[in-house]
Design a protein around this motif. Structure first.
Motif, short mmCIF file in Angstrom:
data_model
loop_
_atom_site.label_atom_id
_atom_site.label_comp_id
_atom_site.label_asym_id
_atom_site.label_seq_id
_atom_site.Cartn_x
_atom_site.Cartn_y
_atom_site.Cartn_z
N PRO A 1 0.82 -1.20 0.00
CA PRO A 1 0.00 0.00 0.00
C PRO A 1 0.86 1.26 0.00
CG PRO A 1 -0.83 -1.58 1.58
CD PRO A 1 0.48 -2.11 1.10
N SER A 2 0.44 2.23 -0.74
CA SER A 2 1.24 3.44 -0.90
C SER A 2 1.04 4.39 0.27
CB SER A 2 0.82 4.16 -2.20
OG SER A 2 1.48 5.41 -2.31
N GLY B 1 -16.30 -5.49 13.96
CA GLY B 1 -15.51 -6.48 13.25
C GLY B 1 -14.61 -5.92 12.17
N ALA B 2 -14.85 -4.69 11.75
CA ALA B 2 -14.03 -4.09 10.69
C ALA B 2 -12.63 -3.81 11.22
CB ALA B 2 -14.67 -2.80 10.20
N ARG B 3 -11.65 -3.95 10.35
CA ARG B 3 -10.26 -3.72 10.71
C ARG B 3 -9.67 -2.61 9.83
NH1 ARG B 3 -11.86 -5.68 14.45
NH2 ARG B 3 -11.40 -7.70 15.42
N VAL B 4 -8.95 -1.71 10.49
CA VAL B 4 -8.33 -0.60 9.77
C VAL B 4 -7.37 -1.14 8.71
CG1 VAL B 4 -6.74 1.35 9.99
CG2 VAL B 4 -8.59 1.06 11.64
N GLU B 5 -6.62 -2.19 9.05
CA GLU B 5 -5.68 -2.77 8.09
C GLU B 5 -6.42 -3.29 6.85
OE1 GLU B 5 -5.90 -3.44 11.26
OE2 GLU B 5 -3.94 -3.01 12.19
N ALA B 6 -7.59 -3.90 7.06
CA ALA B 6 -8.35 -4.44 5.93
C ALA B 6 -8.89 -3.31 5.06
CB ALA B 6 -9.50 -5.31 6.44
N ILE B 7 -9.31 -2.22 5.69
CA ILE B 7 -9.79 -1.07 4.92
C ILE B 7 -8.66 -0.49 4.08
CG2 ILE B 7 -10.71 1.27 5.09
CD1 ILE B 7 -12.15 0.31 7.69
N ALA B 8 -7.48 -0.35 4.68
CA ALA B 8 -6.33 0.18 3.96
C ALA B 8 -5.97 -0.73 2.78
CB ALA B 8 -5.14 0.33 4.90
N THR B 9 -6.04 -2.05 3.00
CA THR B 9 -5.74 -2.99 1.92
C THR B 9 -6.74 -2.86 0.79
OG1 THR B 9 -4.70 -4.55 3.45
CG2 THR B 9 -5.48 -5.43 1.36
N ARG B 10 -8.02 -2.78 1.14
CA ARG B 10 -9.05 -2.59 0.10
C ARG B 10 -8.79 -1.33 -0.71
NH1 ARG B 10 -14.14 -5.32 0.63
NH2 ARG B 10 -14.37 -6.51 2.58
N ALA B 11 -8.34 -0.27 -0.03
CA ALA B 11 -8.12 1.02 -0.70
C ALA B 11 -6.79 1.06 -1.43
CB ALA B 11 -8.19 2.15 0.33
N GLY B 12 -5.89 0.12 -1.11
CA GLY B 12 -4.57 0.15 -1.71
C GLY B 12 -3.72 1.27 -1.17
N LEU B 13 -3.95 1.64 0.08
CA LEU B 13 -3.24 2.75 0.71
C LEU B 13 -2.71 2.32 2.07
CD1 LEU B 13 -5.83 5.54 -0.13
CD2 LEU B 13 -3.57 5.29 -1.18
N ASN B 14 -1.77 3.09 2.59
CA ASN B 14 -1.24 2.81 3.91
C ASN B 14 -2.24 3.20 4.97
OD1 ASN B 14 0.44 3.40 6.47
ND2 ASN B 14 1.91 2.37 5.11
N LYS B 15 -2.34 2.38 6.03
CA LYS B 15 -3.34 2.65 7.07
C LYS B 15 -3.08 3.97 7.80
CE LYS B 15 -1.20 0.05 10.88
NZ LYS B 15 -1.41 -1.06 11.84
#
Length: 209
Positions: free
Chosen positions: A8-9, A37-51
């Motif tokens: 992630p960029s 249940g949502a995870r910040v890391e998973a959101i960042a991965t979905r977005a392709g960005l750094n958390k």
């Protein structure tokens, strides 16, 4: 790592675009797993960005959730904006918006199921109250025009009408058990839209006007 093997960029050539990508990804994650249940890391991965960019733009998970509830739910029709038509058309519109926006429906159900955090509040509660107050005013106008019974409490009538429009979408398994079809079936959708219009027509006050 994300799909394709690239990390992630952390760079932002377009901060506004990064923010939009995070919001889109967060809606999917919150719809799939709820807030808890949502995870910040998973959101960042979905977005392709750094958390780290989530903290930068939203201050963390809670701020991101509130932004999703305020912005993405409205963007897709969530909160059922735009009740400007007469009742028959608007009930069908509510039904269609819900059935074509499954992520919003899932977020709505998660909100009802999850226990709120002790220091949490409903996102943008004042704004949401204002929007629903606008819809109650719309019901009152429809009552004044004779298209809804004038002797019914407008706030409770709004709840009743929203329930009628959304029930098959919120409980698709019950819909299928009762009718043999799910709300995403086009034949059922056409049938239910016509039904909602007829129900609304029967509510018109014949004594008005």
């Amino acid at each position: 790592m994300i799909a394709g093997g690239s990390a992630p960029s952390t760079r932002e050539r377009n901060p506004e675009r990064s923010r939009e990508r995070i919001l889109d990804a967060a809606l999917k994650e919150f719809a799939a797993h709820g807030y808890a249940g949502a995870r910040v890391e998973a959101i960042a991965t979905r977005a392709g960005l750094n958390k780290q960019l989530i903290s930068h733009h939203f201050g963390g998970k809670r701020g991101l959730y509130e932004s999703v509830m305020q912005e993405r739910r409205l963007k897709g029709g969530g909160e059922l904006q735009g009740a400007t038509a007469q009742v028959p058309e608007t009930l069908a519109m509510f039904f269609d918006r819900a059935r074509t926006d499954p992520e919003w429906v899932r977020v709505l159900l998660w909100e009802a199921l999850e226990e709120p955090e002790p220091d949490a509040h409903l996102p943008a509660l004042g704004e949401r109250r204002s929007r629903y107050a606008d819809r109650v005013a719309w019901i009152e106008a429809e009552q004044g025009a004779g298209r809804l019974p004038a002797d019914l409490d407008p706030t409770l009538l709004l709840l009743t009408l929203l329930g009628a429009a959304l029930y098959p979408v919120l409980l698709p398994d019950v819909c299928e058990v009762m009718t043999g079809s799910r709300p995403d079936d086009e034949a059922f959708a056409a049938r239910y839209r016509e039904h909602l219009a007829r129900v609304a027509g029967h509510l018109a006050d014949p004594a008005a006007g």
